[in-house]
Design an enzyme around this catalytic site. Structure first.
Site, PDB file in Angstrom:
ATOM      1  N   CYS A 157      10.442  -5.235  -1.090  1.00 35.71           N
ATOM      2  CA  CYS A 157      11.599  -4.389  -1.391  1.00 35.71           C
ATOM      3  C   CYS A 157      12.849  -4.912  -0.687  1.00 35.71           C
ATOM      4  O   CYS A 157      13.939  -4.941  -1.270  1.00 35.71           O
ATOM      5  CB  CYS A 157      11.314  -2.940  -0.996  1.00 35.71           C
ATOM      6  N   ARG A 203       3.018  -0.084  15.859  1.00 35.37           N
ATOM      7  CA  ARG A 203       2.533   0.787  14.782  1.00 35.37           C
ATOM      8  C   ARG A 203       1.486   1.781  15.284  1.00 35.37           C
ATOM      9  O   ARG A 203       0.811   2.421  14.493  1.00 35.37           O
ATOM     10  CB  ARG A 203       1.991  -0.058  13.625  1.00 35.37           C
ATOM     11  N   ASN A 321      13.121   1.970  -1.320  1.00 34.40           N
ATOM     12  CA  ASN A 321      12.099   0.943  -1.120  1.00 34.40           C
ATOM     13  C   ASN A 321      10.882   1.146  -2.026  1.00 34.40           C
ATOM     14  O   ASN A 321      10.168   0.203  -2.338  1.00 34.40           O
ATOM     15  CB  ASN A 321      11.651   0.893   0.340  1.00 34.40           C
TER      16      ASN A 321
HETATM   17  N1  LIG Z   1       5.965   1.528   0.474  1.00 42.19           N
HETATM   18  C1  LIG Z   1       6.969   0.704   0.266  1.00 42.19           C
HETATM   19  O1  LIG Z   1       8.136   1.043   0.454  1.00 42.19           O
HETATM   20  C2  LIG Z   1       6.708  -0.677  -0.232  1.00 42.19           C
HETATM   21  C3  LIG Z   1       7.739  -1.358  -0.898  1.00 42.19           C
HETATM   22  C4  LIG Z   1       7.503  -2.639  -1.397  1.00 42.19           C
HETATM   23  C5  LIG Z   1       6.285  -3.233  -1.211  1.00 42.19           C
HETATM   24  N2  LIG Z   1       5.296  -2.557  -0.546  1.00 42.19           N
HETATM   25  C6  LIG Z   1       4.007  -3.223  -0.351  1.00 42.19           C
HETATM   26  O2  LIG Z   1       3.051  -2.659  -1.244  1.00 42.19           O
HETATM   27  C7  LIG Z   1       1.754  -2.660  -0.599  1.00 42.19           C
HETATM   28  C8  LIG Z   1       1.219  -1.244  -0.580  1.00 42.19           C
HETATM   29  O3  LIG Z   1       2.100  -0.427   0.178  1.00 42.19           O
HETATM   30  P1  LIG Z   1       2.048   1.162   0.030  1.00 42.19           P
HETATM   31  O4  LIG Z   1       3.218   1.654   0.797  1.00 42.19           O
HETATM   32  O5  LIG Z   1       1.865   1.527  -1.378  1.00 42.19           O
HETATM   33  O6  LIG Z   1       0.723   1.471   0.865  1.00 42.19           O
HETATM   34  P2  LIG Z   1      -0.256   2.738   0.767  1.00 42.19           P
HETATM   35  O7  LIG Z   1       0.512   3.956   0.384  1.00 42.19           O
HETATM   36  O8  LIG Z   1      -1.055   2.733   2.028  1.00 42.19           O
HETATM   37  O9  LIG Z   1      -1.208   2.370  -0.465  1.00 42.19           O
HETATM   38  C9  LIG Z   1      -2.234   1.407  -0.411  1.00 42.19           C
HETATM   39  C10 LIG Z   1      -3.454   2.012  -1.094  1.00 42.19           C
HETATM   40  O10 LIG Z   1      -4.433   0.967  -1.286  1.00 42.19           O
HETATM   41  C11 LIG Z   1      -5.687   1.475  -0.867  1.00 42.19           C
HETATM   42  N3  LIG Z   1      -6.566   0.375  -0.464  1.00 42.19           N
HETATM   43  C12 LIG Z   1      -6.812  -0.085   0.785  1.00 42.19           C
HETATM   44  N4  LIG Z   1      -7.685  -1.116   0.737  1.00 42.19           N
HETATM   45  C13 LIG Z   1      -7.969  -1.314  -0.564  1.00 42.19           C
HETATM   46  C14 LIG Z   1      -8.777  -2.247  -1.241  1.00 42.19           C
HETATM   47  N5  LIG Z   1      -9.466  -3.182  -0.560  1.00 42.19           N
HETATM   48  N6  LIG Z   1      -8.845  -2.188  -2.591  1.00 42.19           N
HETATM   49  C15 LIG Z   1      -8.159  -1.243  -3.288  1.00 42.19           C
HETATM   50  N7  LIG Z   1      -7.370  -0.318  -2.682  1.00 42.19           N
HETATM   51  C16 LIG Z   1      -7.264  -0.367  -1.341  1.00 42.19           C
HETATM   52  C17 LIG Z   1      -5.355   2.382   0.293  1.00 42.19           C
HETATM   53  O11 LIG Z   1      -6.449   3.241   0.588  1.00 42.19           O
HETATM   54  P3  LIG Z   1      -6.752   3.607   2.140  1.00 42.19           P
HETATM   55  O12 LIG Z   1      -5.548   4.339   2.605  1.00 42.19           O
HETATM   56  O13 LIG Z   1      -7.991   4.428   2.056  1.00 42.19           O
HETATM   57  O14 LIG Z   1      -6.955   2.320   2.874  1.00 42.19           O
HETATM   58  C18 LIG Z   1      -4.130   3.102  -0.252  1.00 42.19           C
HETATM   59  O15 LIG Z   1      -4.476   4.206  -1.048  1.00 42.19           O
HETATM   60  C19 LIG Z   1       1.970  -3.270   0.783  1.00 42.19           C
HETATM   61  O16 LIG Z   1       1.712  -4.643   0.716  1.00 42.19           O
HETATM   62  C20 LIG Z   1       3.446  -3.054   1.042  1.00 42.19           C
HETATM   63  O17 LIG Z   1       3.995  -3.993   1.930  1.00 42.19           O
HETATM   64  C21 LIG Z   1       5.471  -1.285  -0.073  1.00 42.19           C
END
Ligand SMILES: NC(=O)c1ccc[n+]([C@@H]2O[C@H](COP(=O)([O-])OP(=O)(O)OC[C@H]3O[C@@H](n4cnc5c(N)ncnc54)[C@H](OP(=O)(O)O)[C@@H]3O)[C@@H](O)[C@H]2O)c1
Length: 341
Positions: A157, A203, A321
């Site tokens: 982002c 963290r 983001n």
């Molecule tokens: N949030 C933002 O603003 C943002 C912006 C741009 C990019 N990103 C990127 O996008 C990615 C996800 O971020 P997020 O904020 O969406 O995180 P999130 O809310 O924690 O979502 C990740 C999800 O994936 C699940 N998960 C964990 N291990 C897994 C596996 N092996 N296979 C399938 N699912 C699995 C998690 O479950 P559990 O919680 O049970 O582990 C959780 O539900 C990261 O790389 C982040 O850097 C995030």
């Protein structure tokens, strides 16, 4: 023919991607056929229906026969923690939207290909440039997509927010050096109150009580996309206790002189013109919440533009983001899909 998508990791970005797609003009190009998420089906349906940040889902969300039914479209659901835990080949997945954040290395990402996915689109940068076939910031370098790639990253982002701005400044004035500070909203890799949550000690601290410096690969991410600027950009990131919307404070030393008025006019022209839909421009007095659910990757806050002398520039750039990034991932998926034809 519609491309068949699957989402791996149905968290903030996975759910935003699905929601953005469901109400996008690009909707007819894709079918979401599967979601893999460790959580249970009822919780997945619940968090699809109700989102504290983006509001209630403006459509129907049901469960039945172990499937999620969204706007009457059936989506198979799996709960594996390993890429090979789902038989992707049987599902005929054209693009897997990898939004778990767990896989950054090529050998890990290739596990999805080995398990039958044709292609993987990553919601974060690869560990190194060679861990993916391309890193794409839509609007900057999407023309590089040929359709033959197997693993593509939609960058981050913050990269989507800053790289187009740096590119515009560099072309207009020459960018000597720049410092970036990201003020990023909290994420699910932080605990609500202090806890043994992460190997990175920053963290382990309560997300809602403090502004917390965290590590960032943004400088590397910029250099990957704008190699001419390699070694001239540095970055740091601070998580701030808001649930969504982030900002980048940019300090740039320019090679050629300019003024606040000139820089704002340049960025306004870009936002109204070739960057329209991805960049926007405002001169109104704002707080971050105003940009919640904005589909733009960068919003230039013209009232905060400053110059010290005629070469040291300071800009404030806002971005949602979650929603902005999910929309850019969708743009990349659509563009990639077109090239595959
Ligand atoms: N949030 C933002 O603003 C943002 C912006 C741009 C990019 N990103 C990127 O996008 C990615 C996800 O971020 P997020 O904020 O969406 O995180 P999130 O809310 O924690 O979502 C990740 C999800 O994936 C699940 N998960 C964990 N291990 C897994 C596996 N092996 N296979 C399938 N699912 C699995 C998690 O479950 P559990 O919680 O049970 O582990 C959780 O539900 C990261 O790389 C982040 O850097 C995030």
């Amino acid at each position: 023919m519609r491309l068949r998508l699957a989402i791996n990791g149905y968290g903030r970005i996975g759910r935003c991607f699905l929601r953005a797609l469901m109400f996008s003009p690009l909707r007819d190009r894709f079918s979401v056929v599967a979601i893999n998420e460790p959580s249970d089906l009822e919780s997945m349906a619940y968090l699809t229906r109700f989102d504290s940040t983006h509001g209630c889902f403006p459509g129907s969300v049901d469960v039945g026969d172990g499937r999620l039914r969204i706007n009457n479209e059936e989506i198979q659901v799996f709960h594996a923690r390993e890429p090979a835990g789902v038989n992707w080949a049987d599902l005929g997945i054209d693009i897997l939207i990898e939004a778990s954040g767990r896989y950054s290395f090529r050998h890990e990402l290739e596990s999805f290909l080995g398990a039958g996915c044709e292609r993987v689109l990553l919601s974060h940068p690869g560990n190194s440039a060679t861990d993916v076939d391309r890193t794409i910031v839509y609007g900057l370098n999407h023309d590089l997509l040929t359709g033959t790639e197997r693993i593509v990253s939609a960058a981050s982002c913050t990269t989507n927010a800053i790289v187009p701005v740096l590119s515009i400044l560099d072309q207009a004035y020459g960018l000597d050096h720049a410092l970036l500070t990201t003020l990023h909203s909290v994420m699910n890799d932080q605990p609500l109150i202090d806890g043994y949550h992460h190997a990175d000690l920053h963290r382990t601290r309560s997300a809602m009580q403090s502004m917390i410096p965290v590590s960032t690969g943004l400088a590397r991410g910029v250099a990957r996309l704008l190699p001419d600027l390699a070694g001239r950009i540095e970055a740091k990131a601070i998580r701030v206790p808001v649930v969504n919307v982030s900002a980048i404070d940019l300090v740039a030393h320019l090679e050629r002189p300019t003024t606040v008025v000139d820089v704002n006019a340049l960025l306004r022209e870009a936002a109204d013109g070739r960057n329209s839909g991805r960049m926007s421009y405002t001169a109104a007095p704002h707080a971050s919440i105003d940009f919640n659910h904005s589909p733009h990757s960068a919003i230039i806050d013209a009232g905060q533009t400053r110059m010290s002398g005629d070469r040291l520039l300071n800009l404030l750039i806002w971005f949602d983001n979650e929603w902005g990034f999910a929309n850019r991932m969708l743009d990349v998926a659509a563009c990639w899909g077109e090239r595959m034809a």
